[in-house]
Write an enzyme that holds these catalytic residues in place. Structure first.
Site, PDB file in Angstrom:
ATOM      1  CG  HIS A 192      -2.116  -0.718   1.283  1.00 46.19           C
ATOM      2  ND1 HIS A 192      -2.576  -1.362   2.413  1.00 46.19           N
ATOM      3  CD2 HIS A 192      -3.046  -0.947   0.310  1.00 46.19           C
ATOM      4  CE1 HIS A 192      -3.740  -1.960   2.139  1.00 46.19           C
ATOM      5  NE2 HIS A 192      -4.032  -1.727   0.872  1.00 46.19           N
ATOM      6  CB  CYS A 292      -2.616   0.500   8.773  1.00 46.85           C
ATOM      7  SG  CYS A 292      -1.363   0.194   7.532  1.00 46.85           S
TER       8      CYS A 292
HETATM    9  N1  ARG Z   1      -3.747  -7.096   6.687  1.00 47.22           N
HETATM   10  C1  ARG Z   1      -4.150  -5.906   6.019  1.00 47.22           C
HETATM   11  C2  ARG Z   1      -4.097  -6.114   4.521  1.00 47.22           C
HETATM   12  O1  ARG Z   1      -3.186  -6.739   4.051  1.00 47.22           O
HETATM   13  C3  ARG Z   1      -3.267  -4.752   6.421  1.00 47.22           C
HETATM   14  C4  ARG Z   1      -3.744  -3.454   5.884  1.00 47.22           C
HETATM   15  C5  ARG Z   1      -2.847  -2.317   6.282  1.00 47.22           C
HETATM   16  N2  ARG Z   1      -3.425  -1.087   5.976  1.00 47.22           N
HETATM   17  C6  ARG Z   1      -2.806  -0.077   5.341  1.00 47.22           C
HETATM   18  N3  ARG Z   1      -3.420   1.055   5.256  1.00 47.22           N
HETATM   19  N4  ARG Z   1      -1.634  -0.229   4.774  1.00 47.22           N
HETATM   20  O2  ARG Z   1      -4.942  -5.670   3.794  1.00 47.22           O
END
Ligand code: ARG
Length: 301
Positions: A192, A292
């Protein structure tokens, strides 16, 4: 080892009164979701190991600490109810993109998180939402909200490569009425945009936008784009990136980030920011940190 920044800061020395005075915090509005049902039971990013053994009570305590820290710094925190069987819902940043009060709910890539989109949309359009927020409904295109959409003043930096699609960038530009700058992610650990880049100053008060980032997470073309737009950006070291130090939230002065990214804390201080270290070790097991867990509600000014 610390990678030396490609552009040296022209700011005054760390902690000097001039630098400190030049950074102004503005009160922010955040949406968070408690990790009541947090667990790592599937792996949709390289950080997740279903055998890691999550201490959910500890995750809740760490999350409460983050929320209390925001509030102690004058920020308002809204809370969306967690949903059982959605163990990743704690990562509220992914719930949507909010620009000038317009909220576009996410459409998740993985089946395991798909039901979070409607859950966040329900909050945006529900009675608990804040004044000035207007739901645009759920996006048609695949996008993971502020995981990949980061507002930097009047441009929306948009990540792609692993989750959010180019079609979603176009949809966001149209529906949120904002200029979108596409950035391509190339390292699966930084899946991300908010794992590899943090907007530190949106320029609203200072007139100068600043961010911190980890260049190797981006394609060489996207690295050029960032360098062009943000020549003074702070470059994070391998070590600071690898503890998700860039998964940070800034109010223009205080930068909330993991306490493990000690080199980045130093860089931030040199540039007049005040790092506020947070221990989110349990949430790191899901591949997330401070940002996150935080959806910023950008409301009309
Ligand atoms: N386990 C989640 C996923 O892989 C983590 C998300 C993390 N969020 C972020 N904004 N980077 O989707």
């Amino acid at each position: 080892m610390t990678l030396s920044p490609t552009h040296t800061a022209v700011a005054s020395p760390a902690g000097s009164p001039e630098t400190e005075a030049s950074r102004a915090a503005t009160p922010r509005h955040y949406l968070m979701c408690p990790p009541t049902y947090f667990d790592v039971v599937y792996a949709i990013n390289p950080w997740m190991d279903p055998t890691s053994g999550v201490d959910t009570a500890r995750a809740v305590a760490q999350w409460e600490e983050l929320k209390a820290t925001y509030e102690a710094h004058g920020h308002q925190v809204e809370v969306v109810d967690p949903v059982a069987d959605l163990p990743d819902m704690v990562y509220a940043a992914n719930g949507g993109a909010v620009v000038g009060g317009r909220a576009l709910a996410a459409r998740f890539v993985h089946a395991e998180r798909r039901a979070e989109g409607p859950a966040y949309e329900a909050w945006f359009s529900g009675p608990g939402a804040v004044v000035g927020l207007k739901s645009l409904g759920q996006a048609v295109e695949l996008n993971e909200g502020q995981g990949d959409f980061l507002l930097a003043g009047d441009v929306l930096l948009a990540g792609t490569g692993f989750r959010t699609t180019l079609a979603a960038h176009a949809e966001a530009a149209r529906l949120l009425d904002v200029e979108v700058v596409t950035l391509e992610l190339v390292d699966p650990r930084y899946y991300h945009l908010d794992t590899a880049l943090a907007v530190l100053d949106d320029g609203a008060v200072s007139g100068e936008r600043t961010l911190a980032w980890y260049p190797p997470a981006f394609s060489s073309r996207s690295q050029e784009v960032v360098r062009d737009l943000f020549p003074d950006a702070i470059v994070a070291s391998d070590e600071d990136a690898a503890v998700l130090g860039l998964n940070a939230v800034s109010d223009g002065r205080h930068v909330f980030l993991t306490d493990r990214a000690t080199g980045l804390h130093e860089r931030l201080r040199e540039r007049g920011f005040e790092p506020v270290g947070i221990d989110l070790s349990e949430l790191l097991k899901g591949g997330g940190s401070v940002k996150c867990c935080t959806l910023e509600l950008d409301l009309p000014r």
